[in-house]
Design an enzyme around this catalytic site. Structure first.
Site, PDB file in Angstrom:
ATOM      1  N   LYS A 184       0.959  -1.015   0.057  1.00 19.39           N
ATOM      2  CA  LYS A 184       0.331  -0.335  -0.253  1.00 19.39           C
ATOM      3  C   LYS A 184       0.750   1.536   0.052  1.00 19.39           C
ATOM      4  O   LYS A 184       0.669   1.939  -0.406  1.00 19.39           O
ATOM      5  CB  LYS A 184      -0.695   0.262   1.672  1.00 19.39           C
ATOM      6  CG  LYS A 184      -1.542   0.876   1.617  1.00 19.39           C
ATOM      7  CD  LYS A 184      -2.901   1.193   2.485  1.00 19.39           C
ATOM      8  CE  LYS A 184      -3.403   2.483   2.460  1.00 19.39           C
ATOM      9  NZ  LYS A 184      -4.455   2.637   3.803  1.00 19.39           N
ATOM     10  N   GLU A 190      10.598  -4.862   4.016  1.00 18.58           N
ATOM     11  CA  GLU A 190      11.199  -6.344   3.306  1.00 18.58           C
ATOM     12  C   GLU A 190      10.242  -6.765   2.149  1.00 18.58           C
ATOM     13  O   GLU A 190      11.231  -7.167   1.204  1.00 18.58           O
ATOM     14  CB  GLU A 190      10.319  -7.013   4.439  1.00 18.58           C
ATOM     15  CG  GLU A 190      10.926  -7.022   5.851  1.00 18.58           C
ATOM     16  CD  GLU A 190       9.736  -6.470   6.922  1.00 18.58           C
ATOM     17  OE1 GLU A 190       9.056  -5.295   6.229  1.00 18.58           O
ATOM     18  OE2 GLU A 190       9.184  -6.980   8.173  1.00 18.58           O
ATOM     19  N   GLY A 244      -5.101  -1.296   4.753  1.00 23.35           N
ATOM     20  CA  GLY A 244      -3.714  -2.450   4.645  1.00 23.35           C
ATOM     21  C   GLY A 244      -4.763  -3.744   4.618  1.00 23.35           C
ATOM     22  O   GLY A 244      -4.042  -4.643   3.518  1.00 23.35           O
ATOM     23  N   ARG A 245      -4.654  -3.907   6.298  1.00 26.64           N
ATOM     24  CA  ARG A 245      -5.191  -5.320   6.255  1.00 26.64           C
ATOM     25  C   ARG A 245      -6.826  -5.518   5.908  1.00 26.64           C
ATOM     26  O   ARG A 245      -7.299  -6.604   6.249  1.00 26.64           O
ATOM     27  CB  ARG A 245      -5.134  -5.674   7.827  1.00 26.64           C
ATOM     28  CG  ARG A 245      -6.026  -4.418   8.762  1.00 26.64           C
ATOM     29  CD  ARG A 245      -4.750  -4.458  10.490  1.00 26.64           C
ATOM     30  NE  ARG A 245      -5.915  -3.506  11.001  1.00 26.64           N
ATOM     31  CZ  ARG A 245      -5.221  -2.378  11.561  1.00 26.64           C
ATOM     32  NH1 ARG A 245      -3.909  -2.899  10.733  1.00 26.64           N
ATOM     33  NH2 ARG A 245      -5.440  -0.991  12.014  1.00 26.64           N
ATOM     34  N   GLU A 330      -4.391  -6.096  15.126  1.00 27.32           N
ATOM     35  CA  GLU A 330      -3.751  -5.002  14.700  1.00 27.32           C
ATOM     36  C   GLU A 330      -4.650  -4.391  14.615  1.00 27.32           C
ATOM     37  O   GLU A 330      -4.355  -3.000  15.103  1.00 27.32           O
ATOM     38  CB  GLU A 330      -2.640  -5.305  13.929  1.00 27.32           C
ATOM     39  CG  GLU A 330      -2.144  -4.020  12.921  1.00 27.32           C
ATOM     40  CD  GLU A 330      -1.559  -4.627  11.508  1.00 27.32           C
ATOM     41  OE1 GLU A 330      -1.735  -4.381  10.473  1.00 27.32           O
ATOM     42  OE2 GLU A 330       0.249  -4.749  11.902  1.00 27.32           O
ATOM     43  N   HIS A 359      -4.002 -32.891  18.368  1.00 35.24           N
ATOM     44  CA  HIS A 359      -3.017 -33.723  18.306  1.00 35.24           C
ATOM     45  C   HIS A 359      -2.419 -33.003  19.000  1.00 35.24           C
ATOM     46  O   HIS A 359      -0.633 -33.297  18.621  1.00 35.24           O
ATOM     47  CB  HIS A 359      -2.630 -34.746  16.960  1.00 35.24           C
ATOM     48  CG  HIS A 359      -3.950 -35.565  17.145  1.00 35.24           C
ATOM     49  ND1 HIS A 359      -3.748 -36.732  17.086  1.00 35.24           N
ATOM     50  CD2 HIS A 359      -4.833 -35.284  16.042  1.00 35.24           C
ATOM     51  CE1 HIS A 359      -5.056 -37.250  16.529  1.00 35.24           C
ATOM     52  NE2 HIS A 359      -5.786 -36.581  15.958  1.00 35.24           N
ATOM     53  N   LYS A 479      10.456  -0.545  13.993  1.00 40.15           N
ATOM     54  CA  LYS A 479      11.263  -0.634  12.691  1.00 40.15           C
ATOM     55  C   LYS A 479      12.013   0.288  13.156  1.00 40.15           C
ATOM     56  O   LYS A 479      12.713   0.731  12.420  1.00 40.15           O
ATOM     57  CB  LYS A 479       9.997   0.610  11.554  1.00 40.15           C
ATOM     58  CG  LYS A 479       8.757  -0.937  10.953  1.00 40.15           C
ATOM     59  CD  LYS A 479       7.791   0.461  10.109  1.00 40.15           C
ATOM     60  CE  LYS A 479       6.926  -0.616   9.564  1.00 40.15           C
ATOM     61  NZ  LYS A 479       5.392  -0.388   8.605  1.00 40.15           N
TER      62      LYS A 479
HETATM   63  O1  F6P Z   1       2.342  -4.058   9.507  1.00 41.05           O
HETATM   64  C1  F6P Z   1       2.110  -2.552   9.548  1.00 41.05           C
HETATM   65  C2  F6P Z   1       1.871  -2.637   8.353  1.00 41.05           C
HETATM   66  O2  F6P Z   1       1.944  -1.290   8.076  1.00 41.05           O
HETATM   67  C3  F6P Z   1       0.205  -3.581   8.562  1.00 41.05           C
HETATM   68  O3  F6P Z   1      -0.644  -2.754   8.624  1.00 41.05           O
HETATM   69  C4  F6P Z   1       0.388  -3.325   6.429  1.00 41.05           C
HETATM   70  O4  F6P Z   1      -0.880  -4.424   6.313  1.00 41.05           O
HETATM   71  C5  F6P Z   1       1.653  -4.093   6.405  1.00 41.05           C
HETATM   72  O5  F6P Z   1       2.406  -3.413   7.082  1.00 41.05           O
HETATM   73  C6  F6P Z   1       2.484  -3.751   4.592  1.00 41.05           C
HETATM   74  O6  F6P Z   1       2.315  -2.065   4.600  1.00 41.05           O
HETATM   75  P1  F6P Z   1       2.325  -2.039   3.217  1.00 41.05           P
HETATM   76  O7  F6P Z   1       0.873  -2.612   2.439  1.00 41.05           O
HETATM   77  O8  F6P Z   1       1.708  -0.960   3.329  1.00 41.05           O
HETATM   78  O9  F6P Z   1       3.750  -2.461   2.573  1.00 41.05           O
END
Ligand code: F6P
Length: 512
Positions: A184, A190, A244-245, A330, A359, A479
């Protein structure tokens, strides 16, 4: 005026000792009273610590929370994300397709039909989805649940640990692979690291110019994607107002359409949209997300329980607990509440698939010192497995829910002739609550309805706890602290003033 969650301890006290076994023995209609259906989902909440009187009073207490108005605010695009001054428009994504979604689906159709080929003139066969958090978990879950051999062979990468990427790259042929970088903000470290390594992988296989044609960006920040070398026509955007979620319904669901087919993507959205309509119209005590939210708060704020379980009895829903963890923890794992004092907010959410969980932590559920309410999530019709397997699976789902309620008393052990020395060890307390949530079928439509159900439950609980479900400031500290540590690990100066633990472990890495 006291809020809903503040009234629950007194309601618990009024309920007094409650035993599910006695409640069922006393009321032959208990199931009928505590059972809801909506959008092809069946929710049995009869095995919960609620009496007729308590349920009535919970309903009354909920009336004061103006939940229908809160639902409408969400739908109408009010700035429910108060700290970022934004709406939360995930419902719009499934209400009607945006031009960008149409453009995306047209491209997916062109790829799957072979009309759009690789720069080398081949059909795309593989999809490598690179994302993190909500830009990974939702698409990954849906593709894992629905993949049916019709779309591209989809592989997902999220972790900074290169083992994750290496596993996926090993499964893909570079000159037949479409890489979808989903972020987003287009700033997640990462994701950008995995994208850069994947770009190098493509460059070495097909050459730098052709590699650019293999790479798509899905983001709310098209400028950043352009600056990073993505062709503008290979950038698909979704609004910053989509959390994002909550973004799998948007163009972030590219992998769903490409991995499962455009029809399944559309059906997924249709099921979610049906659940939206239910959420916005069903009366309080017949509103599935509202009732699930109320039940969750009943245990959290009335009984002080610390956890909840999500137990999908469907291997194809094995990733559901991970998606729910981000969605619920979150969104509501916060203490910035408009209520004072701040109530206990989101509990720990854990989960695992049935029958496997029986199990592993099943022992804990039945005889552990903690009691947690669990959702058993099952499927009534599953045409992808033999009736025999499905019967075994479903019988275990029912038996687990029944066993948590029924337990096994000492008297029963005695009647069964169990050695008295083992009574303490074989005693099962029972009276442990659970819901049974059944999907008519495990298909795109009902999966969409299921995911939207939990999204709305999460939003309703944020209202009841006085929280903003749509920001996530808690992820910022880690971060920020990582940046100077990474610099030190990369040969730069060790930051001043590190605590002894961080400093020592940093040195272990530097001197390994
Ligand atoms: O965990 C923090 C966060 O901002 C989440 O809310 C989001 O889904 C994820 O990192 C990835 O963010 P982006 O879609 O901006 O890479």
């Amino acid at each position: 005026m006291a809020r809903f969650v503040e009234k629950l301890p007194a309601l618990k006290a009024a309920l007094g000792a409650f035993d599910l076994r006695q409640a069922f023995a006393a009321d032959a209609r208990r199931f009928e009273k505590f059972h809801l259906q909506a959008c092809g989902l069946h929710l049995d909440y009869s095995k919960h610590w609620i009496s007729d009187e308590v349920w009535r009073r919970l309903g009354e207490a909920l009336e004061d929370e103006q939940l229908p108005a809160a639902a409408l605010r969400l739908k109408q695009g009010a700035a429910v994300n108060t700290t970022e001054g934004r709406a939360a428009t995930h419902m719009d994504c499934r209400q009607r397709l945006s031009d960008e979604q149409h453009r995306m689906l047209a491209f997916v159709d062109a790829v799957l039909s072979g009309r759009h080929k690789t720069p080398g003139g081949k059909n795309y066969q593989f999809l490598l989805h690179i994302g993190m958090g909500g830009s990974d978990l939702g698409p990954r879950l849906v593709v894992d649940a629905l993949k049916n051999g019709t779309g591209l062979s989809a592989h997902f990468v999220a972790n900074a640990d290169a083992a994750d990427l290496q596993r996926s790259l090993a499964a893909c042929v570079p000159d037949e692979t479409l890489v979808v970088v989903t972020s987003k903000t287009f700033s997640t470290q990462e994701t950008l690291l995995n994208a850069a390594t994947t770009r190098a992988w493509l460059d070495s296989a097909v050459g730098a110019e052709a590699a650019r044609h293999h790479m798509l960006a899905i983001t709310s920040d098209a400028l950043r994607a352009t600056d990073m070398g993505f062709f503008p026509h290979n950038i698909y955007t979704f609004p910053a107002s989509v959390g994002g979620r909550f973004c799998l319904w948007s163009c972030a669901g590219f992998a769903i359409a490409a991995g499962c087919g455009v029809a399944d993507y559309r059906q997924l959205l249709a099921g979610a949209s049906a659940m939206d309509a239910h959420f916005l119209s069903a009366p309080l005590l017949h509103n599935m997300p509202m009732m699930m939210a109320a039940l969750g708060c009943w245990y959290r704020n009335g009984w002080g329980l610390h956890a909840q379980g999500a137990l999908p009895y469907a291997e194809r829903l094995r990733l559901l607990p991970a998606w729910l963890q981000q969605l619920e923890m979150e969104s509501n794992g916060k203490s910035a509440s408009t209520l004072s004092p701040v109530p206990a907010t989101a509990p720990l959410l854990f989960g695992g698939t049935g029958t496997c969980m029986q199990h592993s932590f099943g022992q804990w559920l039945h005889q552990g010192s903690d009691i947690v309410p669990v959702d058993f999530i099952g499927v009534l019709v599953d045409d992808r497995q033999s009736p025999e397997h499905h019967r075994v699976l479903f019988a275990h789902l029912l038996a687990q829910s029944q066993g948590l309620m029924k337990g096994r008393s000492v008297a029963e052990l005695q009647r069964a002739g169990v050695d008295a020395a083992l009574h303490q060890h074989k005693f099962m307390p029972g009276n442990r609550p659970s819901s049974i949530l059944l999907l008519s079928r495990l298909d795109a439509y009902h999966l969409g309805a299921l995911l939207a159900l939990y999204e709305h439950k999460t939003y309703v609980q944020s209202v009841l706890w006085g929280l903003n479900a749509f920001d996530q400031w808690g992820v910022e500290l880690g971060k920020e602290l990582q940046t100077p540590l990474l610099a030190a690990l990369s040969g730069g100066a060790v930051p001043e003033g590190l605590d002894a633990s961080t400093h020592a472990n940093l040195n272990l890495f530097l001197k390994k």
